[in-house]
Motif scaffolding. Structure first.
Motif, short mmCIF file in Angstrom:
data_model
loop_
_atom_site.label_atom_id
_atom_site.label_comp_id
_atom_site.label_asym_id
_atom_site.label_seq_id
_atom_site.Cartn_x
_atom_site.Cartn_y
_atom_site.Cartn_z
N ILE A 39 48.13 32.11 31.53
CA ILE A 39 47.18 31.53 32.47
C ILE A 39 46.54 32.65 33.27
N VAL A 40 45.21 32.61 33.37
CA VAL A 40 44.48 33.52 34.26
C VAL A 40 44.11 32.72 35.50
N PHE A 41 44.49 33.25 36.66
CA PHE A 41 44.11 32.68 37.94
C PHE A 41 42.81 33.39 38.32
N MET A 42 41.71 32.62 38.37
CA MET A 42 40.38 33.21 38.46
C MET A 42 39.58 32.66 39.62
N GLY A 43 38.55 33.43 39.98
CA GLY A 43 37.62 33.04 41.02
C GLY A 43 37.18 34.28 41.79
N VAL A 44 36.34 34.05 42.77
CA VAL A 44 35.81 35.16 43.56
C VAL A 44 36.91 35.78 44.42
N ALA A 45 36.64 36.95 44.95
CA ALA A 45 37.58 37.60 45.87
C ALA A 45 37.86 36.68 47.05
N GLY A 46 39.11 36.64 47.45
CA GLY A 46 39.50 35.83 48.59
C GLY A 46 39.83 34.38 48.29
N CYS A 47 39.76 33.98 47.03
CA CYS A 47 40.03 32.57 46.70
C CYS A 47 41.52 32.26 46.64
N GLY A 48 42.37 33.28 46.52
CA GLY A 48 43.81 33.05 46.51
C GLY A 48 44.46 33.22 45.15
N LYS A 49 43.82 33.94 44.25
CA LYS A 49 44.35 34.14 42.89
C LYS A 49 45.78 34.69 42.92
N SER A 50 45.96 35.76 43.65
CA SER A 50 47.27 36.43 43.66
C SER A 50 48.33 35.59 44.35
N SER A 51 48.00 35.02 45.48
CA SER A 51 48.98 34.19 46.20
C SER A 51 49.47 33.05 45.33
N LEU A 52 48.54 32.34 44.69
CA LEU A 52 48.91 31.21 43.84
C LEU A 52 49.63 31.70 42.59
N GLY A 53 49.10 32.71 41.95
CA GLY A 53 49.71 33.20 40.71
C GLY A 53 51.14 33.67 40.90
N VAL A 54 51.38 34.42 41.96
CA VAL A 54 52.75 34.90 42.24
C VAL A 54 53.67 33.70 42.47
N ALA A 55 53.21 32.71 43.24
CA ALA A 55 54.04 31.53 43.52
C ALA A 55 54.36 30.76 42.24
#
Length: 173
Positions: free
Chosen positions: A9-25
């Motif tokens: 799964i790629v967590f995608m979107g513009v900067a600041g959308c929360g990709k890393s926070s959601l992906g790590v969780a």
């Protein structure tokens, strides 16, 4: 006997959308490999973004190739990548058959607020407008889940996990 490997799964979107926070969780909840896309930007790209200059297709080419290689090396991985254009998503799909995308949809105002609050991150808040100008919405493409990026993190984690086929949520061994 072959073991089941869930789709990446790629967590995608513009900067600041929360990709890393959601992906790590989600990676923690599912026990899956996490790949932070920002770690694969070249020093040139980091300097360019820190100076407030948007990346172009040429700048992103080696970054997308590196992320594609990570997807090949780690089947079932969860990856943060803006994947703003359809062509970028197609490049990643070619590296990982069955690849899915969790699109964190956010307003320009909220993305700017979040990026401005980050502090030490290399991405300059003035680049938010260029991200939205580049974004080609993935809504309607196969294997894409649109998420409201303003929802609480736990709710987003549950939406991603509920979206996965029952056996795809299994922990990789």
């Amino acid at each position: 006997m072959t073991s089941f490997v869930p789709a990446s799964i790629v967590f995608m979107g513009v900067a600041g959308c929360g990709k890393s926070s959601l992906g790590v969780a989600v990676a923690r909840k599912l026990g899956r490999v996490w790949v932070e896309g920002d770690d694969f930007h070249s020093s040139h790209n980091r300097r360019k973004m820190a100076a407030g200059h948007p990346l172009d297709d040429g700048d992103r080419a080696s970054w997308l190739a590196a992320l594609g290689e990570q997807l090949r090396l780690h089947p079932g991985a969860l990856v943060a990548c803006s994947a703003l254009k359809h062509s970028y998503r197609e490049q990643l799909r070619s590296a990982s058959p069955g690849l899915r995308f969790a699109f964190l949809d956010v307003s320009p105002e909220e993305a700017t607020r979040r990026v401005s609050a980050r502090g030490s991150h290399f991405f300059h808040a003035s680049l938010i407008d260029s991200q939205f100008a580049t974004l080609q919405s993935p809504v309607g493409e196969p294997g894409v889940l649109r998420l409201d990026a303003t929802l609480p993190l736990e709710q987003l984690v549950n939406q991603v996990c509920d979206w996965l086929p029952a056996n795809a949520a299994a922990t990789l061994r």
